[in-house]
Design a protein around this motif. Structure first.
Motif, short mmCIF file in Angstrom:
data_model
loop_
_atom_site.label_atom_id
_atom_site.label_comp_id
_atom_site.label_asym_id
_atom_site.label_seq_id
_atom_site.Cartn_x
_atom_site.Cartn_y
_atom_site.Cartn_z
N ALA A 196 63.65 60.04 10.52
CA ALA A 196 64.09 61.58 10.95
C ALA A 196 64.50 61.49 12.58
N LEU A 197 64.94 60.38 13.08
CA LEU A 197 65.33 60.20 14.33
C LEU A 197 66.71 59.86 14.49
N TRP A 198 67.66 59.39 13.60
CA TRP A 198 68.71 59.02 13.93
C TRP A 198 69.64 60.07 14.19
N ASP A 199 69.57 61.40 13.86
CA ASP A 199 70.65 62.53 14.66
C ASP A 199 70.33 62.66 16.03
N GLU A 200 69.06 62.44 16.25
CA GLU A 200 68.74 62.56 17.94
C GLU A 200 68.98 61.62 18.69
N LEU A 250 59.96 56.78 16.66
CA LEU A 250 60.48 55.49 16.81
C LEU A 250 59.78 54.38 16.18
N CYS A 251 58.41 54.54 16.72
CA CYS A 251 57.52 53.55 16.43
C CYS A 251 57.35 53.25 14.73
N MET A 252 57.44 54.51 14.24
CA MET A 252 57.43 54.48 12.57
C MET A 252 58.69 53.73 12.06
N ALA A 253 59.86 54.07 12.89
CA ALA A 253 61.28 53.46 12.18
C ALA A 253 60.96 51.91 12.62
#
Length: 264
Positions: free
Chosen positions: A145-149, A169-172
């Motif tokens: 859930a970080l892509w859009d940001e 980001l660490c989760m990604a």
């Protein structure tokens, strides 16, 4: 015949239950875990609760051999993830950690770009195609859930992100190597309520897709996100069961005292 070495992903069992039998851990002469046995089915979320120093994080670190980084540690017992013996001396630890990813309490992005943080694991695993790396990075950031940001900021330093963004980001980064198991060591302890809610939403979304073990001191969080709860005290697994049962009708007096704030 049971395959002991975890060498490549196609060797991983399709049923990735976690089975722990009579696990004991010492730090030098001090015993951190004693006779811990449990079974976690694939796709479930297990929350580990208990007072500080009770062995929760030690247990977590055994599952992907991060415990090896402690020079004086000694481990006894049996830990299997699927068909693989995690404590086997000959295990490929790098391959194990691709299968069993970990996110720590404090966000720990590498001092490099957002893109390179997520691409780090795949590159280490041998992915060289720029197109494939871009797809992996995008997919992993979307899952977290970080892509859009960050989609227009991938070449910026990861250190420019907020604490909550760094944790996602660490989760990604962990998801980029396609793990089957995620270990989360107090992943929201240093985050604000909004960022905490986002991480919890991810955990709920990942149910069934990944087997997850989360250490948390937040009992409300354990109740919100987990399927099962295990209560640890002084290195012992006191009680483990379905989350609703543990919180509403614990079988052990010490569990009830901890949950009701009467724990000494």
């Amino acid at each position: 015949m049971v395959e002991k070495r975890l060498t490549k992903r196609e060797g991983v069992s399709t049923i990735l239950d976690i089975r722990v039998q009579e696990l004991e851990v010492w730090y030098g002469p001090a015993k951190a875990l004693e006779n811990v046995s449990l079974h976690l089915e694939q796709g479930a979320v297990l929350a580990l609760i208990g007072p500080s120093g009770c062995g929760k994080s030690t247990f977590l670190r055994v599952l992907n051999r991060m415990i090896d980084q402690v020079p004086t540690v000694r481990v006894k017992g049996s830990v299997h993830i699927g068909a693989f013996n995690v404590l086997d001396d000959d295990i490929d630890v790098t391959a194990l950690r691709r299968t069993v990813g970990m996110v720590f309490q404090q966000p720990n992005p590498f001092p490099m770009t957002i893109f390179d943080n997520v691409a780090y694991g795949p590159r280490l695993a041998g992915v060289r195609s720029a197109t494939k790396l871009r797809q992996i990075v995008e997919d992993s950031l979307k899952k977290s859930a970080l892509w859009d940001e960050v989609r227009g900021k991938l070449r910026r330093s990861a250190m420019t992100l907020s604490g909550g963004q760094q944790q996602r980001l660490c989760m990604a980064r962990a998801l980029a190597v396609h793990p089957h198991v995620l270990l989360l060591d107090e992943p929201t302890a240093s985050l604000d309520p909004v960022s905490t809610a986002k991480i919890e939403e991810l955990i709920v979304q990942f149910k069934g897709r990944y087997t997850m073990v989360i250490v948390t001191h937040n009992l409300q969080q354990a109740a919100r996100v987990s399927d099962l709860v295990a209560f640890f005290e002084q290195g012992h697994l006191v009680e483990m069961g379905p989350t609703h049962d543990i919180f509403t009708a614990p079988q052990e007096r010490r569990t009830e005292e901890f949950l009701t704030g009467r724990f000494e």
